[in-house]
Design an enzyme around this catalytic site. Structure first.
Site, PDB file in Angstrom:
ATOM      1  N   ALA A  46       0.855  -1.187   0.000  1.00  0.00           N
ATOM      2  CA  ALA A  46       0.000   0.000   0.000  1.00  0.00           C
ATOM      3  C   ALA A  46       0.889   1.235   0.000  1.00  0.00           C
ATOM      4  O   ALA A  46       2.048   1.179   0.385  1.00  0.00           O
ATOM      5  CB  ALA A  46      -0.893  -0.014   1.220  1.00  0.00           C
ATOM      6  N   GLY A  68      -0.085  -4.998   1.041  1.00  0.00           N
ATOM      7  CA  GLY A  68      -1.412  -4.988   0.430  1.00  0.00           C
ATOM      8  C   GLY A  68      -1.476  -5.825  -0.829  1.00  0.00           C
ATOM      9  O   GLY A  68      -2.522  -6.386  -1.157  1.00  0.00           O
ATOM     10  N   GLU A 127      -2.123  -9.245   0.286  1.00  0.00           N
ATOM     11  CA  GLU A 127      -3.506  -9.370   0.762  1.00  0.00           C
ATOM     12  C   GLU A 127      -4.477  -9.454  -0.411  1.00  0.00           C
ATOM     13  O   GLU A 127      -5.460 -10.187  -0.361  1.00  0.00           O
ATOM     14  CB  GLU A 127      -3.853  -8.174   1.658  1.00  0.00           C
ATOM     15  CG  GLU A 127      -3.045  -8.187   2.947  1.00  0.00           C
ATOM     16  CD  GLU A 127      -3.342  -6.983   3.833  1.00  0.00           C
ATOM     17  OE1 GLU A 127      -2.814  -5.906   3.522  1.00  0.00           O
ATOM     18  OE2 GLU A 127      -4.102  -7.129   4.792  1.00  0.00           O
ATOM     19  N   GLU A 141       4.387  -5.321   6.989  1.00  0.00           N
ATOM     20  CA  GLU A 141       3.785  -4.177   7.701  1.00  0.00           C
ATOM     21  C   GLU A 141       4.398  -3.980   9.082  1.00  0.00           C
ATOM     22  O   GLU A 141       4.589  -2.860   9.533  1.00  0.00           O
ATOM     23  CB  GLU A 141       2.267  -4.371   7.840  1.00  0.00           C
ATOM     24  CG  GLU A 141       1.498  -4.174   6.548  1.00  0.00           C
ATOM     25  CD  GLU A 141       1.381  -5.446   5.728  1.00  0.00           C
ATOM     26  OE1 GLU A 141       2.102  -6.420   6.027  1.00  0.00           O
ATOM     27  OE2 GLU A 141       0.571  -5.467   4.787  1.00  0.00           O
TER      28      GLU A 141
END
Lengths: 475, 763
Positions: B102, B148, B151, B173
């Site tokens: 992200a 991300g 994910e 993260e």
């Protein structure tokens, strides 16, 4: 090479009779078909060079090539090599004292007969005064045997050479593990009972796990079939194209066998078994049957299968090579000249099997010929995908410019001149012996089909390759 | 070192990679009407399979941001609505990157936890739609698939990855002080099992494709291709797409099952996880381990455990809610801001701001095959630099060569290299005793003993044999470079390259330029350092440069604290619980007592009282007794091969006794001891910036964290001041100044910052 250990042809349906009725299909890439205009004159009349000895092939023979694990399975490599040598003696009636030197190629060495050339020559009734050595260069070992002989003659060291090759994949040396070997060697040196006991106490069960001959390229740890599958993918060769090519190879081999064109094959009476008279790996099938096979290496979506790969083969070949004047003096009518040859090598990971692409233009340039001058192409077929990838590479300007340092593409061999009597896919591929088969096929095809120049090319493990020009003997 | 290693893996962030971006032309579109121009995403249809290609403009990597997110939803809605499309393939057009994660700036722009939570919930919703899609979606992964990106991939029905070294999957993260906030904490445990999911999320480690296949993180592998009719990278992506399309078709036709056959071990683990007692034990154990390693200084790992637990014990809805809320909370923490700051700093220190050097360094020569010299050789040969390792004696040389070999061989054992690659790399190294081949050297790095006369001697010898363009770099930790350069015929080619031991583990390289060092020489040194994989700070010459100079006053305080009767074990635990990866006493042992003494004497002479505090006598006595630290087996501790728990060196008692000073009770609480160490460090850092030794605060932070182990959770001395307030630190300094005097006098720049709270080092 050995990688093919994992892919045997047993999945293939046994020869279906109706398959023979299938016409030989041309490959879907029709752009490759560039028929040479009839009656075209060669750019060169002969490749003879002033002050260089002409070297000729008097004749060559081979045992029938059999799928490993069949009739030859109880033999040792030197037995097969001996059969080829005695066959050659018989075929050519060459007096054994005349032979100056014997060279054989082999890949997977039987440790007991590591110089298999010498063991086979002694048993075959050659003079014990004739030295012999063994060379190894993966699938082009026999080519190396021949060119080593060519070098000896050209430099004036010898006049008469026997070159050949042998491979027996029915039996391969499987070793104890390094740990076990170390313990056994240490035990040998141990002097007291105490020392021995303490060594034995270190024994662990995993010492017993055996060490198979490497099935993978040493430098990259990749099996050859795997590399071939990646190569085919890199050149976007489809599964169908590969199956079609394999079918072509088997169909042509079957036709050549039936028509008696494979004249270099000699019968071999296997001790304790029937006489073997012909290759047993030729099995034309149908595209439908071949399409059913699962990929052998890259599962589940790869394109290289047992049916479009060469199979593990037992076999031996031998060839009588002489200086031209010697052959003529002895009253022989040679079959062909051995002319320019090259060895090439490239990246063993991504270009493992592209040897022919690199070697072909190089040998042509060296000889001063063009693709149009060649009447008979004999390429070693390791995998359908490999042959087709080489075709595409030779047909690509981009590849030629970025990887070969050439301005334009090499051009593809016209298919009607290409491996017309089958190839390694169908006839079989005893690693150490294939080179001589290629040269004899080129020589015999030139005689039969009436051409002047043949081009032999092959790829080999280690990312190496070879090509040689064979010129028909006209006189 | 745990913390610094954890941070260390930040370097593997794709943003730091140099990627070749090639124009990739999308072919084989049949439904051209679908070809609407979007900025980040394109899609075409092959038969009944939609191929969605992600390609963020003007960037080497794809990052998940709001625009990409909304374009993606648009495309997916079209695909779901179309009758002609039965399945989809999701692929990146960038070689070397699927989705790198992200967009960090998107989080940094948020002012409140609620805003961040909202971002998380939006992503959760999107990914849930993907997960529930009736048309199967295949993620075709080539290159980094992180955060991300991962994910997103695990929300798809099927994953195919290239077995390339560049293809890595991971949930990093935690390294930024946050958690996977788009359903990762909920999906990962179900996909790879709770223990493996914890491992991924708590370490943030990158997982290579082949391992991901074994874990069940991806379903199929595709081999990278070599050259064919197109460049390898281009054709590999095409091939990946072709394979993914066949699998997408197979999934839509129900010929391929997205379910994976689990192995026996996996089945047993899965079964064990159905027993509540086993689950509780696992949570407990993981939590204990995390507490022990983070000393409670990092909030993210504990929250990750908590969120996973909530999801498993209370169901998905509770899990997602908890995930988004904790995500919002974490993004607002000082720790997260500090770690993200370090990430940005690191990206900055991975660039060569001096431009490309005139001549690429291809041949490197290293003088001295000691720990340092061999370490530098090790990180050079595996990057393809032809390296000469020269020593004065054959035994020393042999030791150095063995060190390089061992370093490479350890990689073979970890399967990061093949034995063949090891041998090929090792052949880049030439070991020798003479100057043969130096005439070809583009750079010489000397790592001989820290003695000015010796350095002068080798400099003169080397200059007699090297070509004109060759750079002479000195690996010294304290000797001023201008003094070394004073005997040089060409001082513009002399530079300092201060590596940290062990060189293959420590990421920092401190490059020191003198007044005379040319810009091209600096560019060349930075280029070599970057090639060696280092994070680089460039500082001005001066006694102790930046890193050694900051460490020295802290070390002086360490000695005083020991003299005041705090035993080394207690001191170690105080420093590690503050966030230093290595205890202060252990650090002295690791660095070497003789080296510490040497540096303390040198800098003490230059800086006078400000660097005083502890008595040098302590180090001198240790050296005279042969207590040189780990290398001699004895220092503050006793070191034995194979013994993990080291014991205190009882022979030190008499030395401590002879030099004992009474502690000052008003500044000797545990917290005061910690702050006495840290404030001296921070004060000196700020002084380095004030004096222009440091060019930027970012470099100061990176140097402190990556070279000296300054607590990463504080983000470095400058970030620490920004986040916690300069006034507080000045207040403490003043208090200690009252007790000890000048050593704690805050420097002017620090006072300025304290006086105007709006003034920040990072604007």
């Amino acid at each position: 090479m050995t990688t093919i250990l994992t892919c045997t042809l047993k999945n293939l349906p046994s020869t279906s009779k109706w398959a023979l009725r299938f016409p030989v299909r041309l490959l879907s890439c029709s752009s490759q078909l560039r028929a040479a205009p009839a009656g075209q004159t060669k750019s060169k009349k002969t490749l003879a060079k002033p002050n260089v000895r002409n070297i000729v092939v008097v004749d060559g023979v081979r045992t029938p090539f059999l799928q490993s694990g069949t009739s030859y399975k109880d033999l040792m490599p030197h037995d097969l090599a001996r059969a080829a040598l005695t066959g050659l003696l018989h075929q050519t009636s060459v007096p054994k004292e005349v032979v100056d030197y014997i060279i054989f190629g082999t890949v997977i060495q039987e440790v007991k007969t590591s110089n298999v050339a010498r063991e086979a020559a002694l048993g075959a009734g050659f003079s014990d005064k004739t030295p012999a050595h063994t060379v190894t260069m993966a699938c082009i070992s026999a080519n190396q045997a021949m060119t080593t002989g060519v070098g000896l003659i050209a430099s004036g060291q010898c006049d008469v050479i026997v070159a050949g090759g042998v491979e027996l994949m029915s039996d391969v040396p499987i070793r104890h593990s390094r740990k076990m070997r170390k313990m056994m060697l240490d035990l040998n040196k141990a002097k007291t009972l105490g020392q021995r006991l303490s060594l034995i106490s270190k024994f662990r069960l995993n010492f017993l796990s055996p060490e198979l001959p490497a099935v993978a390229e040493f430098s990259t740890s990749e099996t050859m079939g795997h590399s071939a599958d990646r190569l085919a993918a890199a050149f976007a060769v489809s599964r169908l194209e590969q199956d079609e090519y394999a079918l072509r190879s088997h169909s042509l081999a079957k036709k050549a066998q039936d028509e008696g064109l494979l004249s270099d094959v000699i019968p071999f009476k296997v001790p304790g078994k029937d006489t073997v008279t012909k290759d047993n790996g030729i099995r034309p099938s149908s595209l439908e049957q071949m399409a059913k096979l699962k990929p052998a290496f890259i599962k589940p979506y790869g394109t290289v299968t047992a049916a479009n790969s060469s199979f593990l083969t037992d076999g031996a070949s031998a060839m009588l090579i002489m200086a031209e004047e010697k052959a003529l003096a002895m009253g022989y009518k040679p079959k062909a000249y051995l002319r320019d040859f090259v060895y090439v090598s490239q990246d063993p990971k991504d270009q493992l099997l592209l040897g022919p692409t690199y070697a072909t233009p190089k040998v042509l340039e060296k000889a001063g010929l063009t693709m149009n001058d060649i009447d008979a192409y004999e390429f070693h077929e390791a995998f359908s995908g490999q042959i087709l990838a080489n075709f595409k590479a030779m047909d690509s300007d981009w590849f030629a410019q970025n990887y070969m340092g050439r301005k334009t593409k090499v051009g593809t061999p016209p298919l009607e001149k290409f491996n017309n009597w089958g190839g390694s896919l169908s006839l079989g591929h005893p690693f150490g012996a294939t080179g001589c088969r290629l040269v004899m096929a080129a020589a015999n095809r030139l005689r039969k089909e009436g051409g002047q120049y043949g081009l032999v090319a092959a790829c080999a493990a280690g990312g190496q390759g070879h090509a040689m020009i064979v010129e028909a003997y006209s006189k | 070192m745990v913390a610094s290693r954890a941070i260390g893996s930040l370097s593997r962030f794709p943003a730091c990679r140099i990627l070749r971006s090639r124009g990739y032309i999308c072919r084989n579109f049949t439904g051209s009407s679908a070809l609407l121009t979007r900025t980040h995403i394109n899609y075409g249809v092959k038969g009944d399979v939609a191929v969605i290609r992600i390609n963020s403009p003007n960037s080497k990597v794809n990052t998940l941001n709001k625009e990409l997110h909304s374009e993606f939803m648009e495309v997916m809605n079209e695909i779901w609505a179309s009758d002609k499309i039965r399945s989809a393939v999701l692929i990146s057009s960038k070689p070397g990157c699927f989705i790198a994660g992200a967009d960090i700036n998107m989080l940094a722009a948020c002012k409140t936890p609620q805003e961040v939570t909202q971002i998380s919930q939006d992503a959760q919703k999107t990914f849930e739609k993907l997960e529930k899609s009736t048309k199967p979606i295949v993620a075709a992964i080539n290159g980094s698939c992180l955060g991300g990106g991962l994910e997103l991939a695990i929300s798809c029905q099927y994953r195919i990855a290239t077995k390339d070294r560049k293809t890595v999957l991971g949930a990093p993260e935690v390294l930024l002080g946050i958690l996977p906030g788009a359903g990762g904490t909920q999906r990962l445990p179900k996909m790879v099992g709770v223990p493996a999911a914890f491992d991924m999320m708590l370490t943030g480690r990158n997982i290579r494709a082949d391992r991901a296949k074994k874990m069940g993180l991806v379903d199929q592998l595709v081999e990278p291709l070599g050259p064919g009719l197109k460049p390898p990278e281009e054709r590999t992506i095409e091939y990946l797409e072709e394979v993914a399309v066949t699998f997408a078709k197979g999934l839509a036709d129900k010929k391929i099952s997205p379910k994976r056959d689990k192995g026996l071990v996996e089945k047993l683990t899965a079964y064990a996880m159905t027993i509540p007692f086993v689950r509780q034990q696992i949570y407990k154990k993981v939590e204990e381990k995390v507490r022990k390693q983070t000393k409670g200084l990092y909030p993210a790992p504990l929250k990750i455990i908590d969120v996973v637990k909530t999801g498993i014990e209370q169901g998905n809805i509770a899990g997602y809610l908890s995930e988004s809320q904790k995500f919002g909370e974490l993004a607002m923490t000082k720790e997260s801001k500090a770690l993200m700051g370090l990430y940005h700093g690191q990206v900055l220190c991975k660039k060569n701001k001096f431009g490309a050097p005139q001549k690429d360094v291809k041949h490197l020569a290293i003088l001295g095959a000691g720990l340092m010299g061999a370490g530098i050789a090790q990180v050079s040969v595996d990057k393809g630099l032809k390296t000469i390792l020269k020593d004065a004696a054959i035994t020393g040389l042999g030791r150095g060569q063995q060190q390089v070999f061992k370093g490479l061989n350890d990689k073979v054992k970890k399967k990061a290299l093949t034995s063949f690659e090891r041998d090929a790399i090792f052949s880049n190294l030439t070991g020798q005793l003479d100057y043969q081949g130096f005439e070809k050297a583009d750079m010489v790095i000397e790592a001989v003993f820290e003695d000015l006369t010796l350095k002068h001697k080798v400099l003169k010898e080397v200059e007699a044999v090297i070509p004109d363009h060759c750079v002479f770099a000195s690996n010294t930790s304290a000797l001023p470079i201008c003094e070394i350069a004073s005997v040089s015929k060409r001082p513009e080619k002399v530079i300092g390259m201060h590596y940290f031991s062990p060189v293959d583990k420590m990421q920092l390289l401190e490059i020191i330029t003198t007044e005379k060092t040319s810009k091209d020489t600096t560019a060349s040194a930075v280029a070599v350092g970057l090639k060696q994989g280092k994070v680089i700070i460039v500082v001005k010459d001066g006694p102790g440069f930046y890193t050694t100079r900051c460490l020295a006053p802290m070390m002086s305080e360490v000695i005083r604290i020991l003299q005041e009767g705090v035993d080394p074990k207690k001191l170690d635990s105080l420093t590690t619980s503050f966030g230093f990866p290595v205890g202060a006493a252990t650090l002295v042992d690791e660095v070497g007592v003789d080296v510490a003494k040497h540096v303390a004497e040198d800098l003490g002479k230059t800086f006078g009282e400000r660097f005083a505090g502890g008595s040098l006598e302590l180090l001198q006595q240790m050296v005279s007794k042969g207590f040189l630290g780990r290398k001699s087996g004895k220092g503050f501790y006793i070191y034995q091969e194979g013994v993990k728990d080291k014991n205190l060196n009882s022979d030190m008692d008499s030395i401590f006794a002879s030099l004992k000073v009474p502690p000052k009770s008003e500044v000797s609480s545990d917290e005061d001891i910690q702050y006495r160490l840290v404030t001296r460090f921070v004060n000196e850092s700020v002084m380095c910036l004030q004096e222009g030794i440091l060019a930027t605060p970012a470099e100061g932070d990176i140097g402190a964290v990556f070279g000296l182990g300054f607590p990463p959770c504080l983000g470095g001395p400058f970030r620490f001041l920004d986040l916690y307030g300069a006034q507080k630190i000045v207040d403490r300094l003043r208090r200690y100044e009252d007790a000890y005097g000048k050593q704690f006098t805050p420097c002017q720049l620090l006072i300025d910052h304290a006086n105007s709270p709006n003034k920040k080092f990072y604007q």
